[in-house]
Design a protein around this motif. Sequence first.
Motif, mmCIF file in Angstrom:
data_model
loop_
_atom_site.group_PDB
_atom_site.id
_atom_site.type_symbol
_atom_site.label_atom_id
_atom_site.label_comp_id
_atom_site.label_asym_id
_atom_site.label_seq_id
_atom_site.Cartn_x
_atom_site.Cartn_y
_atom_site.Cartn_z
ATOM 1 N N ARG A 1 0.703 9.120 7.546
ATOM 2 C CA ARG A 1 1.005 7.566 7.047
ATOM 3 C C ARG A 1 -0.179 6.661 7.611
ATOM 4 O O ARG A 1 -0.707 5.699 6.995
ATOM 5 N N LEU B 1 -2.489 3.788 5.804
ATOM 6 C CA LEU B 1 -2.462 2.166 6.271
ATOM 7 C C LEU B 1 -3.764 1.740 6.874
ATOM 8 O O LEU B 1 -4.417 0.495 6.719
ATOM 9 N N SER C 1 3.393 -1.757 5.883
ATOM 10 C CA SER C 1 2.109 -1.395 5.173
ATOM 11 C C SER C 1 1.497 -2.928 4.385
ATOM 12 O O SER C 1 2.640 -3.796 4.150
ATOM 13 N N GLN D 1 0.786 -1.176 0.180
ATOM 14 C CA GLN D 1 -0.102 -0.099 0.004
ATOM 15 C C GLN D 1 0.940 1.502 -0.106
ATOM 16 O O GLN D 1 0.579 2.205 -0.831
#
Length: 378
Positions: free
Chosen positions: A349, A353, A287, A280
């Motif tokens: 981030r 996720l 991830s 991802q």
Amino acid sequence: MKKIAIHLFVVSLLFMYESTFAQSAQADLTKWPKGASPKEIGKRVADRFIATPHPNFGRPTPPKTITYPEVCAWYGALTFEKESKGAKLKIALIQRFEPFFKEEASLVPVPDHVDYTVFGSIPLELYMQTKEKKYLDMGQAIADKQWGPPEGPRVKEESHLYHRMGHTWQTRLWIDDMFMITAVQAQAYRATGEQKYIDRAAREMVMYLDSLQRENGLFYHAPDVPFFWGRGNGWMAAGTAELLRSLPESNPDRPRIMEGYKKMMATLLKYQANDGMWRQLIDDPESWPETSCTGMFTFAMITGVKNGWLDKEVYGAASRKGWLALISYIDANGDIREVCEGTNKKNDRQYYLDRKRLTGDMHGQAPVLWCATALLRK
């Protein structure tokens, strides 16, 4: 001693032969385990596309206009049908389109945004396969509109600036654009043979590469979002490969585009996981493995190997691993799992996720069909 030396020499030759044979088998894009061939997989996913109503980004209500993920899957189904010579599939894909000339005409997107203009790639493909002029008229008008004068409610101040510079007024410097824009313009070139379409797509691609590509060959989701989001980079990888596939050797922008493409492919090679998947967030080992970007990167590499732009052994092996990994996520219905939902940019981030992991979303179905097509191309 002489006999021993000869024996060792023969053994070393056999070892080298077996190693070379094993390497070639790992890079072979023609022989597949049962149930894993591009013809088998492509048919399952294309049949699933035919059976699926027009999607609306996962919402239960029908769309107001055809969405770009459906267009991408439709294009993949049409090209797969062409390479696999699936006559029944061709009829079904044509029948799905015919209502747009009558009762479903309102579903044809107004070509005032890259996500809507990409629709033109479908009638252009239908024209190339049927030679019916109504498809050409629709598709060419859409491609021309993209480079016409800015007009409509989506026009911004910079739209006029880009238009004066010779770029499409729909330019917005999102990496998704380099599939959406190049797809329809390359299709117009393939359908008409008119050089202007492929030339303008190449100029646009160079501008995007010069503006957005990072030192390592990848692309941030946005200049203010320093994350290498998988599918965002996937659009660029697939769009570059699609453009290069038809861009004449004589085009002055071809060397720059090829440089950007190869630089990206080399970095992607480093981040492919041992199981063949990409993640991802491409460079984030924590991830999750994501299928839409894996399909797009695999398509770009298959296309490079088939056209001799990439090393056959190295990238052939990566392509094979990618394909076999990708299709392991397809369920009994012909739907692929672990597809990242539609995603806006965010400098966070965890946001990436935590994106939903969908099953059967057209963002994921489309690249499977592109890969099946690319594997069948000579």
